[in-house]
Each structure stands twice: as structure tokens, then as C-alpha cells.
Write a protein that holds these residues in place. Structure first.
Motif, PDB file in Angstrom:
ATOM      1  N   ALA A 117      52.553  43.327  -2.856  1.00  0.00           N
ATOM      2  CA  ALA A 117      52.011  44.437  -2.081  1.00  0.00           C
ATOM      3  C   ALA A 117      50.490  44.434  -2.094  1.00  0.00           C
ATOM      4  N   GLU A 118      49.891  43.881  -3.144  1.00  0.00           N
ATOM      5  CA  GLU A 118      48.430  43.814  -3.254  1.00  0.00           C
ATOM      6  C   GLU A 118      47.864  42.491  -2.761  1.00  0.00           C
ATOM      7  N   ASP A 119      48.667  41.426  -2.833  1.00  0.00           N
ATOM      8  CA  ASP A 119      48.205  40.089  -2.446  1.00  0.00           C
ATOM      9  C   ASP A 119      49.318  39.394  -1.670  1.00  0.00           C
ATOM     10  N   PRO A 120      49.155  39.185  -0.362  1.00  0.00           N
ATOM     11  CA  PRO A 120      50.224  38.555   0.419  1.00  0.00           C
ATOM     12  C   PRO A 120      50.523  37.126  -0.004  1.00  0.00           C
ATOM     13  N   ASN A 121      49.599  36.485  -0.730  1.00  0.00           N
ATOM     14  CA  ASN A 121      49.833  35.135  -1.224  1.00  0.00           C
ATOM     15  C   ASN A 121      50.085  35.130  -2.737  1.00  0.00           C
ATOM     16  N   ALA A 122      50.641  36.228  -3.247  1.00  0.00           N
ATOM     17  CA  ALA A 122      50.951  36.329  -4.672  1.00  0.00           C
ATOM     18  C   ALA A 122      51.929  35.224  -5.087  1.00  0.00           C
ATOM     19  N   MET A 123      51.888  34.878  -6.372  1.00  0.00           N
ATOM     20  CA  MET A 123      52.745  33.802  -6.876  1.00  0.00           C
ATOM     21  C   MET A 123      53.517  34.260  -8.110  1.00  0.00           C
ATOM     22  N   VAL A 124      54.696  33.715  -8.280  1.00  0.00           N
ATOM     23  CA  VAL A 124      55.411  33.828  -9.544  1.00  0.00           C
ATOM     24  C   VAL A 124      54.683  32.938 -10.543  1.00  0.00           C
ATOM     25  N   GLU A 125      54.164  33.530 -11.597  1.00  0.00           N
ATOM     26  CA  GLU A 125      53.395  32.832 -12.621  1.00  0.00           C
ATOM     27  C   GLU A 125      54.207  32.750 -13.914  1.00  0.00           C
ATOM     28  N   PRO A 129      54.153  35.219  -0.179  1.00  0.00           N
ATOM     29  CA  PRO A 129      54.244  34.830  -1.588  1.00  0.00           C
ATOM     30  C   PRO A 129      55.096  33.581  -1.814  1.00  0.00           C
ATOM     31  N   GLY A 130      54.920  32.996  -3.011  1.00  0.00           N
ATOM     32  CA  GLY A 130      55.694  31.823  -3.406  1.00  0.00           C
ATOM     33  C   GLY A 130      55.597  31.618  -4.907  1.00  0.00           C
ATOM     34  N   PHE A 131      55.968  30.434  -5.355  1.00  0.00           N
ATOM     35  CA  PHE A 131      55.896  30.084  -6.770  1.00  0.00           C
ATOM     36  C   PHE A 131      54.600  29.339  -7.067  1.00  0.00           C
ATOM     37  N   ALA A 132      54.061  29.538  -8.258  1.00  0.00           N
ATOM     38  CA  ALA A 132      52.966  28.723  -8.764  1.00  0.00           C
ATOM     39  C   ALA A 132      53.553  27.488  -9.446  1.00  0.00           C
ATOM     40  N   LYS A 133      52.862  26.361  -9.361  1.00  0.00           N
ATOM     41  CA  LYS A 133      53.353  25.128  -9.990  1.00  0.00           C
ATOM     42  C   LYS A 133      53.520  25.307 -11.497  1.00  0.00           C
TER      43      LYS A 133
END
Length: 271
Positions: free
Chosen positions: A133-141, A187-191
Motif C-alpha cells: 500500500a505504501e510502495d507499489p514495487n514492494a518485495m517479500v524480503e 510487488p514481487g519477491f526479492a532475490k
């Protein structure tokens, strides 16, 4: 960078890396993944409730390249033939669909080669809605995975770990794919997170967005590491709010066309 330029750069990068991934697979990376992919699924003690996690695929469904992902042409009609048949043409990576290892790694498993054991597995859902909601390109970290484990227990070997960013609420709106400037934004996953999941023996990851990588990714780092390791991904999942963080069993109706790099799938969870 424009979307078309990004797609072309990724295509060139994929071609230059084919040899590398083939050697990696031969060196045993895929062999390690086979253990996770074939892990005996831990079935949920369910009430029998079935939740459909699949969007209906239509020509209007958003796609990565912006082209219609499916097309219908009449072949037989009730009036003339007494029955109805459509001729259907689709791109493999459209709608709710599978990314097989071969999508980004030559010489690895195509969609028809996915072990059936990996298509019925525990489902673990990481709630990323507040961050998204705060960052459209947020990642699962990694810290999101650690928080999930702290709250729900260990992630079972052979599980599917899915990101629930709340992006399904945007379906039908241009913001599902792009920001106001026309750039990819989702959003997506972080490596770093998927590297952690590899070590845990997770068999697949899923997202409720267009890509395993976030929209602003310039290198598809997750695609280039997760898929060549012999795992698969699921993109454009629906209705993740209707399943619990832990305890559901996922059923992935993956297509089985020879040599396929993926394809539209019927994905369901039993709760």
C-alpha cells in the motif's frame, strides 16, 4: 526505461545466459531441487472448502507485454453444426499461469516434466498488503519470511510460498500493471528472500501480480535464480484473502504440453 526496451534487454540477457544455466543444471542444481519438488505433501486437515485461486482468462486480461493473452475463433456453431467449438490460441504466460524452469533456463524441466508431487503441496501465504500500500514495487524480503515463521511455524519442505499483496483488488484497472507514468509497478519477491526459500526446500512461489519479480526490476533476478534451480512459479493468483496464512493445501492444475515453458493453470486451495 520504456516497457518495450526492458523486454528487449531481458530477451538479449536470456540468450546470453543460456549456456550458463545449462551448465548449472548439469552441475547438480536441478538434482538438489528434485528433493524439494518430490517432497511428500503435508495435506491440510481441511473442512473440505475449496477456494478458486484462478482468474478467468479473457482477451482483456492484463499481460506483461500488453498483447492479448488469448484469442477465440469460432470453429463449430450450434445453428450450423449442432454443437459449439472454439479454436483457442493463447500465449503460455497469460492469466493465472505457471512459470516452468525452462522459461528462463535452457536444458531444465519443461512444464510437462514437473513432478506431480510438486503440484499438490502445503500453501503458505505471506501478507504483504501493508508494504504494498505504501510502495507499489514492494518485495517479500527475508524478514517477511522470518516473521511468517515466527507466527506460523516452519515452512514445510515442498511447499508453495505465495505473496498476498492485495493486488487482486486492482484487477480491471490500469494500476494492476502500470503506474501513472506508464512504468511497470507491482510487488514481487526479492532475490534474497527466494534464496532463503531455496535453502528451506520450498518447491514453488506464487504472486498475485504479473511477475515473480517486482515491476521495477531491471534484471529479473528472481526469474534468473529461482527457475534455473529447478523450481516453478505461479503468477496472477486470485482470492488469496480467502485462504489462511498456513494450513491450506494447494492443487495446481498445470498444463502438460510437451516442451512448454509454462501455461495457464487452474489453481485451487482446500482449506
Amino acid at each position: 526505461m520504456c516497457n518495450a526496451c526492458l523486454i528487449e534487454n531481458v530477451r538479449k540477457s536470456a540468450m546470453s545466459r543460456r549456456g550458463f544455466f545449462a551448465r548449472s543444471a548439469a552441475a547438480g542444481v536441478a538434482a538438489v531441487a528434485a528433493g524439494a519438488m518430490a517432497a511428500k505433501p503435508a495435506l491440510a486437515q481441511s473442512t473440505g472448502k475449496v477456494v478458486d485461486l484462478t482468474w478467468t482468462l479473457t482477451p482483456e486480461f492484463p499481460t506483461f507485454d500488453g498483447m492479448p493473452g488469448i484469442e477465440f475463433a469460432p470453429d463449430k456453431d450450434y445453428a450450423a453444426d449442432g454443437y459449439k467449438i472454439w479454436k483457442v490460441s493463447f500465449f503460455e504466460h497469460s492469466g493465472t499461469h505457471i512459470d516452468a524452469p525452462a522459461h528462463f533456463a535452457e536444458g531444465t524441466n519443461t512444464v510437462d516434466m514437473l513432478p506431480p508431487e510438486s503440484l499438490m503441496c502445503p500453501l503458505c501465504v505471506i501478507d504483504l498488503k501493508a508494504k504494498a500500500a505504501e510502495d507499489p514495487n514492494a518485495m517479500v524480503e527475508p524478514e517477511d519470511i522470518e516473521a511468517w515463521v515466527s507466527a506460523n511455524g516452519e515452512i514445510p519442505e515442498g511447499a508453495c510460498v505465495a505473496m498476498n499483496s492485495g493486488w487482486g483488488a486492482k484487477m480491471g484497472d490500469p494500476s494492476f500493471r502500470n503506474d501513472g507514468a506508464g512504468n511497470f509497478a507491482f510487488p514481487g519477491f526479492a532475490k534474497a528472500a527466494t534464496d532463503m526459500l531455496l535453502e528451506m526446500g520450498v518447491a514453488s512461489i506464487g504472486v498475485d501480480t504479473l511477475s515473480l519479480d517486482p515491476g521495477n526490476s531491471a534484471d529479473f533476478a528472481v526469474h534468473y535464480s529461482w527457475l534455473p534451480a529447478g523450481r516453478y512459479g505461479i503468477e496472477n493468483l486470485a482470492n488469496l484473502d480467502a485462504v489462511p496464512a498456513a494450513g491450506a493445501t494447494l492443487f495446481v492444475g498445470a498444463p502438460k504440453h510437451g516442451g512448454g515453458t509454462g501455461g495457464p493453470a487452474r489453481v485451487m486451495a482446500v482449506v
